[in-house]
Design a protein around this motif. Structure first.
Motif, PDB file in Angstrom:
ATOM      1  N   LEU A  91     -10.245 -36.951 -66.007  1.00 17.32           N
ATOM      2  CA  LEU A  91      -8.920 -36.580 -65.527  1.00 17.32           C
ATOM      3  C   LEU A  91      -8.958 -36.253 -64.041  1.00 17.32           C
ATOM      4  CD1 LEU A  91      -7.629 -34.284 -68.407  1.00 17.32           C
ATOM      5  CD2 LEU A  91      -6.864 -36.593 -67.871  1.00 17.32           C
ATOM      6  N   PRO A  92      -8.017 -36.773 -63.241  1.00 20.58           N
ATOM      7  CA  PRO A  92      -8.007 -36.502 -61.805  1.00 20.58           C
ATOM      8  C   PRO A  92      -7.377 -35.147 -61.504  1.00 20.58           C
ATOM      9  CG  PRO A  92      -6.178 -37.939 -62.363  1.00 20.58           C
ATOM     10  CD  PRO A  92      -6.943 -37.700 -63.652  1.00 20.58           C
ATOM     11  N   VAL A  93      -7.927 -34.085 -62.111  1.00 18.92           N
ATOM     12  CA  VAL A  93      -7.369 -32.754 -61.927  1.00 18.92           C
ATOM     13  C   VAL A  93      -8.245 -31.977 -60.940  1.00 18.92           C
ATOM     14  CG1 VAL A  93      -6.751 -30.588 -63.046  1.00 18.92           C
ATOM     15  CG2 VAL A  93      -6.409 -32.745 -64.251  1.00 18.92           C
ATOM     16  N   THR A  94      -7.732 -31.661 -59.788  1.00 19.41           N
ATOM     17  CA  THR A  94      -8.445 -30.860 -58.818  1.00 19.41           C
ATOM     18  C   THR A  94      -7.564 -29.694 -58.391  1.00 19.41           C
ATOM     19  OG1 THR A  94      -7.667 -32.192 -56.945  1.00 19.41           O
ATOM     20  CG2 THR A  94      -9.760 -32.826 -57.951  1.00 19.41           C
ATOM     21  N   ARG A  95      -8.224 -28.683 -57.865  1.00 18.20           N
ATOM     22  CA  ARG A  95      -7.524 -27.504 -57.381  1.00 18.20           C
ATOM     23  C   ARG A  95      -7.993 -27.197 -55.967  1.00 18.20           C
ATOM     24  NH1 ARG A  95      -5.011 -28.653 -61.145  1.00 18.20           N
ATOM     25  NH2 ARG A  95      -4.459 -27.429 -63.004  1.00 18.20           N
ATOM     26  N   ARG A  96      -7.073 -26.692 -55.165  1.00 20.84           N
ATOM     27  CA  ARG A  96      -7.413 -26.215 -53.834  1.00 20.84           C
ATOM     28  C   ARG A  96      -7.823 -24.759 -53.965  1.00 20.84           C
ATOM     29  NH1 ARG A  96      -9.129 -28.287 -49.072  1.00 20.84           N
ATOM     30  NH2 ARG A  96      -8.291 -27.199 -47.260  1.00 20.84           N
ATOM     31  N   LEU A  97      -9.064 -24.439 -53.629  1.00 21.82           N
ATOM     32  CA  LEU A  97      -9.612 -23.112 -53.850  1.00 21.82           C
ATOM     33  C   LEU A  97      -9.792 -22.406 -52.514  1.00 21.82           C
ATOM     34  CD1 LEU A  97     -10.717 -21.281 -56.138  1.00 21.82           C
ATOM     35  CD2 LEU A  97     -12.974 -22.256 -55.669  1.00 21.82           C
ATOM     36  N   ALA A  98      -9.082 -21.284 -52.361  1.00 21.90           N
ATOM     37  CA  ALA A  98      -9.189 -20.435 -51.171  1.00 21.90           C
ATOM     38  C   ALA A  98      -8.851 -21.185 -49.879  1.00 21.90           C
ATOM     39  CB  ALA A  98     -10.584 -19.828 -51.071  1.00 21.90           C
ATOM     40  N   GLY A  99      -8.109 -22.271 -50.008  1.00 19.15           N
ATOM     41  CA  GLY A  99      -7.738 -23.035 -48.824  1.00 19.15           C
ATOM     42  C   GLY A  99      -8.867 -23.810 -48.204  1.00 19.15           C
ATOM     43  N   HIS A 100     -10.035 -23.848 -48.867  1.00 15.66           N
ATOM     44  CA  HIS A 100     -11.218 -24.488 -48.283  1.00 15.66           C
ATOM     45  C   HIS A 100     -11.819 -25.585 -49.149  1.00 15.66           C
ATOM     46  CE1 HIS A 100     -11.060 -20.845 -45.827  1.00 15.66           C
ATOM     47  NE2 HIS A 100     -11.943 -21.386 -45.019  1.00 15.66           N
ATOM     48  N   PHE A 101     -11.679 -25.497 -50.473  1.00 15.84           N
ATOM     49  CA  PHE A 101     -12.412 -26.380 -51.368  1.00 15.84           C
ATOM     50  C   PHE A 101     -11.452 -27.117 -52.296  1.00 15.84           C
ATOM     51  CE2 PHE A 101     -14.715 -22.302 -50.856  1.00 15.84           C
ATOM     52  CZ  PHE A 101     -15.773 -22.735 -50.081  1.00 15.84           C
ATOM     53  N   ASN A 102     -11.649 -28.429 -52.428  1.00 17.91           N
ATOM     54  CA  ASN A 102     -10.958 -29.207 -53.450  1.00 17.91           C
ATOM     55  C   ASN A 102     -11.955 -29.465 -54.583  1.00 17.91           C
ATOM     56  OD1 ASN A 102      -8.339 -29.614 -52.285  1.00 17.91           O
ATOM     57  ND2 ASN A 102      -9.290 -30.979 -50.800  1.00 17.91           N
TER      58      ASN A 102
END
Length: 317
Positions: free
Chosen positions: A11-22
């Motif tokens: 699944l192409p599910v990603t999250r932006r974490l702390a504005g630094h990490f995908n």
């Protein structure tokens, strides 16, 4: 479990974490991951696309995490920049506890130590935070990307136990004397930081009692402490809190948000600018004892999750 991980990988599910990490939305928790089978599981998870790895000094797994990461980097499975390595600071157990005891006997005790039990102490003094981060870097063989204060409310629980509710009813001292100095030490590193905590709104406190707010962290006050430490340049961007079948409170509207409406702790954290991570998805802690929800568990006191046929989802009116 392999089918579950493969599904998430596809699944192409990603999250932006702390504005630094995908990163993908699923991570690997390395609690007590110390054996060869755990190493293989982590390596396999990375190959399947897992990119968040959560460890801690008291988990005893930092060396294993470092070994798994190095092997995957060597094999070209991923690049270092795609991985988010999380560790923690504060809870002293195992070798760190033995070292702290030796220091105390030698007259070099860490300041601000809270002795929770014979097998666990707690400390987030700036001196210890800097020491713990350095030791974690040595054990991992790399610099962690995120460092979390590991349940700082242990300090409140200790005060509640020793002095009663009156000692913790007003908690300004906790933020000023403990969180601000700890954040100072974290800010001096290059890592993003935050707290792993049973914050206000979670069902159970870190001690297993009902979370009546006497021994829980108020996230707004924690954010204010980070700003007193470093102003708007602070890097306190992460909240980790429990979320599982028996502790669903992270997503239940129980706390007041900035606009005074009731919202879930997770939604309130996002409104305050935190990225939210969950932990213990398969390990709940009700007041009396731990209840683990796992795959293929055979012991009768545990609940095993079993695959079943797909059910038709209910219609919501």
């Amino acid at each position: 479990m392999n089918r579950f991980l493969r599904l998430r990988h596809d699944l192409p599910v990603t999250r932006r974490l702390a504005g630094h990490f995908n990163v993908p939305a699923i991570g690997f928790g390395a609690y007590r991951a110390t054996e060869a089978g755990h190493l293989s599981a982590l390596q396999h998870a990375i190959r399947l696309g897992v990119r968040i790895i959560d460890t801690s000094p008291n988990y005893g797994s930092e060396e294993l995490v470092g070994k798994a990461v190095r092997s995957c980097l060597h094999d070209g499975v991923c690049c270092r920049e795609s991985l988010v390595i999380i560790t923690k600071v504060g809870l002293l157990q195992g070798p760190d506890l033995a070292d702290a005891m030796e220091r105390e006997q030698a007259g070099r005790a860490w300041p601000g130590v809270v002795k929770l039990s014979r097998s666990a102490w707690y400390c987030i003094s700036p001196e210890y935070v800097a020491h713990s981060m350095s030791r974690s870097k040595e054990r991992l063989g790399l610099s962690p990307d995120i460092v979390l204060l590991h349940n700082p409310e242990f300090i409140l629980s200790d005060m509640l136990k020793r002095h009663g509710p009156g000692a913790v009813e007003r908690r300004e001292w906790f933020y000023d004397m403990h969180l601000v100095p700890a954040f100072d030490a974290l800010q001096a590193s290059d890592a993003i930081y935050g707290i792993s905590s049973n914050i206000d709104g979670c069902r159970w406190s870190v001690s297993g009692r009902h979370n009546d707010a006497f021994e829980s962290v108020d996230l707004s006050d924690a954010l204010a402490a980070a700003k007193r430490s470093a102003g708007e340049a602070h890097r306190c961007k992460i909240l980790q809190l429990p979320f599982n079948l028996l502790e669903p409170d992270a997503c239940v509207a129980t706390v007041g948000g900035q606009d005074s409406r009731k919202m879930s702790p997770a939604a309130n954290a996002q409104q305050l600018g935190f990225s939210v991570l969950s932990h213990r998805p398969l390990s709940a802690i009700p007041p009396t004892d731990a209840l683990r929800l796992g795959f293929g568990v055979q012991r009768p006191m545990h609940i095993a999750l079993r695959e079943s046929s797909r059910a038709t989802p209910p219609t919501v009116a």
